[in-house]
Design an enzyme around this catalytic site. Structure first.
Site, PDB file in Angstrom:
ATOM      1  N   HIS A 223      -6.792   9.924   3.792  1.00  0.00           N
ATOM      2  CA  HIS A 223      -5.634  10.565   3.600  1.00  0.00           C
ATOM      3  C   HIS A 223      -4.718  10.964   2.783  1.00  0.00           C
ATOM      4  O   HIS A 223      -5.502  10.644   1.013  1.00  0.00           O
ATOM      5  CB  HIS A 223      -4.507   9.591   4.105  1.00  0.00           C
ATOM      6  N   ARG A 290     -10.149  -8.374  -0.679  1.00  0.00           N
ATOM      7  CA  ARG A 290      -9.354  -7.385  -1.476  1.00  0.00           C
ATOM      8  C   ARG A 290      -8.136  -7.413  -0.725  1.00  0.00           C
ATOM      9  O   ARG A 290      -7.809  -6.969   0.047  1.00  0.00           O
ATOM     10  CB  ARG A 290      -9.838  -6.281  -1.248  1.00  0.00           C
TER      11      ARG A 290
HETATM   12  C1  LIG Z   1       7.633   5.349   3.141  1.00  0.00           C
HETATM   13  C2  LIG Z   1       6.162   6.363   3.011  1.00  0.00           C
HETATM   14  C3  LIG Z   1       5.261   6.280   2.992  1.00  0.00           C
HETATM   15  C4  LIG Z   1       4.505   5.965   3.728  1.00  0.00           C
HETATM   16  C5  LIG Z   1       4.852   5.485   4.932  1.00  0.00           C
HETATM   17  C6  LIG Z   1       6.193   5.205   4.937  1.00  0.00           C
HETATM   18  O1  LIG Z   1       6.970   5.622   5.900  1.00  0.00           O
HETATM   19  C7  LIG Z   1       5.607   4.054   4.992  1.00  0.00           C
HETATM   20  C8  LIG Z   1       4.522   3.379   5.129  1.00  0.00           C
HETATM   21  C9  LIG Z   1       3.543   4.455   3.861  1.00  0.00           C
HETATM   22  C10 LIG Z   1       2.452   4.132   3.802  1.00  0.00           C
HETATM   23  C11 LIG Z   1       1.532   3.571   2.441  1.00  0.00           C
HETATM   24  C12 LIG Z   1      -0.097   3.091   3.346  1.00  0.00           C
HETATM   25  C13 LIG Z   1      -0.612   4.606   3.155  1.00  0.00           C
HETATM   26  C14 LIG Z   1       0.400   5.829   4.136  1.00  0.00           C
HETATM   27  C15 LIG Z   1      -0.402   7.096   3.816  1.00  0.00           C
HETATM   28  C16 LIG Z   1       0.284   5.076   5.470  1.00  0.00           C
HETATM   29  O2  LIG Z   1       0.338   5.240   6.607  1.00  0.00           O
HETATM   30  O3  LIG Z   1       1.530   4.789   5.134  1.00  0.00           O
HETATM   31  C17 LIG Z   1       1.851   5.266   3.341  1.00  0.00           C
HETATM   32  C18 LIG Z   1       2.520   6.777   3.715  1.00  0.00           C
HETATM   33  C19 LIG Z   1       3.138   7.888   2.892  1.00  0.00           C
HETATM   34  O4  LIG Z   1       2.494   8.181   2.142  1.00  0.00           O
HETATM   35  O5  LIG Z   1       3.169   8.770   4.115  1.00  0.00           O
HETATM   36  O1  AKG Z   2      -5.827  -0.334  -0.703  1.00  0.00           O
HETATM   37  C1  AKG Z   2      -5.973   0.651  -1.841  1.00  0.00           C
HETATM   38  O2  AKG Z   2      -7.451   0.854  -2.349  1.00  0.00           O
HETATM   39  C2  AKG Z   2      -5.708   2.049  -1.060  1.00  0.00           C
HETATM   40  C3  AKG Z   2      -4.595   1.794  -0.571  1.00  0.00           C
HETATM   41  C4  AKG Z   2      -3.293   3.719  -0.370  1.00  0.00           C
HETATM   42  O3  AKG Z   2      -4.133   4.111  -0.136  1.00  0.00           O
HETATM   43  C5  AKG Z   2      -2.110   3.055   0.381  1.00  0.00           C
HETATM   44  O4  AKG Z   2      -1.592   2.316   0.126  1.00  0.00           O
HETATM   45  O5  AKG Z   2      -1.436   4.118   0.248  1.00  0.00           O
HETATM   46 FE   FE2 Z   3      -3.038   5.991   0.139  1.00  0.00          FE
END
Ligand SMILES: C=C1C[C@]23C[C@@]1(O)CC[C@H]2[C@@]12CCC[C@@](C)(C(=O)O1)[C@H]2[C@@H]3C(=O)O
Ligand code: AKG
Ligand code: FE2
Length: 351
Positions: A223, A290
């Site tokens: 992503h 991790r």
């Molecule tokens: C503010 C945000 C960025 C995020 C989506 C969210 O609404 C809350 C969680 C964030 C996160 C964290 C993990 C990776 C990610 C791609 C996800 O699935 O949730 C990011 C989101 C993002 O950057 O789009």
């Molecule tokens: O855990 C990681 O190394 C990646 C985490 C990440 O990509 C995220 O929280 O957006």
């Molecule tokens: Fe990420």
């Protein structure tokens, strides 16, 4: 031990001896763990000392080449990093039922659950996490830790404050490498004066339990982050990989005390594609679990529009992306996922 046909809770992954079907990714095709390329290489993202006199050039080169880098001498105390890591461990060590009591009411809002991107994949990811995206995390903390509530909220608040300062500093330096300053961002001034406290940031505590078949599982699927930039603290266990067109997946080996920074979609928009967001993912491990803590920064608070910086676009150059707010971008991202930047691209850019 739960059988492989049974419904599996993400809070119990670490106790499983076999990989359930719903967590088994194909080795080829759209759900592949290896997609978009099966190669991993020895090269790695640069480690940049923020006290280096050439820091602007170094950061600029790293952003253009890799979209990610590690930083040393960043000014975040080791104690704060240890504190947030141990807060995360305390949470993830809790029994599954307790963690589920802190479940986010809806995906993307503060609380426990799968990553928000999971809705785009048929297979499940080998991870659990806690998102802090608004003040509602405090209600969860209060019921999880009535006695340590103030201490734990204090750690989160300090972490947010320190990370915001570091993120702003990195933004200034990276913009400097493009020949512009923060004052050239039209919305930065508006945001400062809007008085809005609406946070354009999130913290995600990630936990990747040990996995019986790591080569067929994925911790967090490929992503890009929706952010301007993301600052990641990873425990001394590797797992993060970034994708580079020229060489495939590159593993980011943890450097003690260093933080990983990756460029998100909003920087891609601001820089009119000159600094692209980077695809990344997290692999899992057979022997050791991790933890990682991501600070996802969407820029200064305020519901203002983000658009390519006019000085970067130039007087006659085409602006490739239309103006958009953080909230609107997130809405689009969680409709079309990896097509979000395409969805806001100007069809026939003139200038
Ligand atoms: C503010 C945000 C960025 C995020 C989506 C969210 O609404 C809350 C969680 C964030 C996160 C964290 C993990 C990776 C990610 C791609 C996800 O699935 O949730 C990011 C989101 C993002 O950057 O789009
Ligand atoms: O855990 C990681 O190394 C990646 C985490 C990440 O990509 C995220 O929280 O957006
Ligand atoms: Fe990420």
């Amino acid at each position: 031990m739960p059988s492989i046909t049974e419904e599996v809770s993400i809070g119990d992954l670490g106790s499983l001896q076999t990989l359930p079907e719903s967590f088994t990714w194909k080795l080829t095709g759209a759900d592949s763990v290896l997609s978009p390329s099966s190669e991993t290489v020895e090269e790695s993202i640069p480690l940049i000392d923020l006290s280096d006199p050439d820091v602007t050039t170094l950061l600029g080169n790293a952003c253009k080449t890799w979209g990610a880098f590690q930083i040393a001498n960043h000014g975040i105390s080791q104690k704060l990093l240890d504190d947030i890591e141990s807060l995360s461990k305390t949470f993830f060590d809790m029994p599954s039922e307790k963690k589920l009591e802190a479940a986010s009411s809806d995906k993307g809002v503060s609380g426990y659950g799968e990553p928000r991107i999971s809705l785009f994949f048929k297979k499940k990811m080998w991870s659990e996490g806690f998102t802090i995206a608004d003040g509602s995390y405090r209600n969860h903390f209060l019921s999880l830790w009535p006695h340590d509530f103030t201490k734990y909220c204090g750690i989160i608040e300090e972490y947010e404050g320190e990370m915001e300062k570091l993120a702003s500093r990195l933004l200034c330096c990276i913009l400097g490498s493009l020949g512009v300053t923060v004052d050239d961002i039209e919305w930065a001034y508006k945001a400062k004066n809007s008085g809005s406290k609406v946070g354009r940031r999130a913290i995600r505590l990630n936990h990747y339990p040990v996995c019986p078949e790591p080569e067929r599982a994925i911790g967090l699927a490929a992503h890009t982050d929706s952010t301007i930039l993301t600052i990641l603290h990873q425990s001394n266990m590797g797992g993060l990989q970034v994708f580079r067109e020229e060489c495939g997946w590159v593993t980011v080996e943890p450097v003690p005390g260093a933080l990983v920074v990756n460029i998100g979609d909003l920087f891609h928009i601001l820089s009119n594609g000159k600094i692209p967001s980077v695809i990344h993912r997290a692999r899992v491990n057979h022997n050791r679990s991790r933890i990682s803590i991501a600070y996802l920064w969407g820029g200064p608070a305020g519901d203002v529009e983000i658009r390519p910086i006019s000085k970067i676009v130039g007087p006659v150059g085409p602006s490739l992306y239309r103006p958009i707010t953080w909230n609107e971008y997130l809405r689009i991202k969680y409709q079309v996922f990896d097509k979000a930047l395409d969805a806001i691209r100007v069809v026939n850019p003139t200038n």
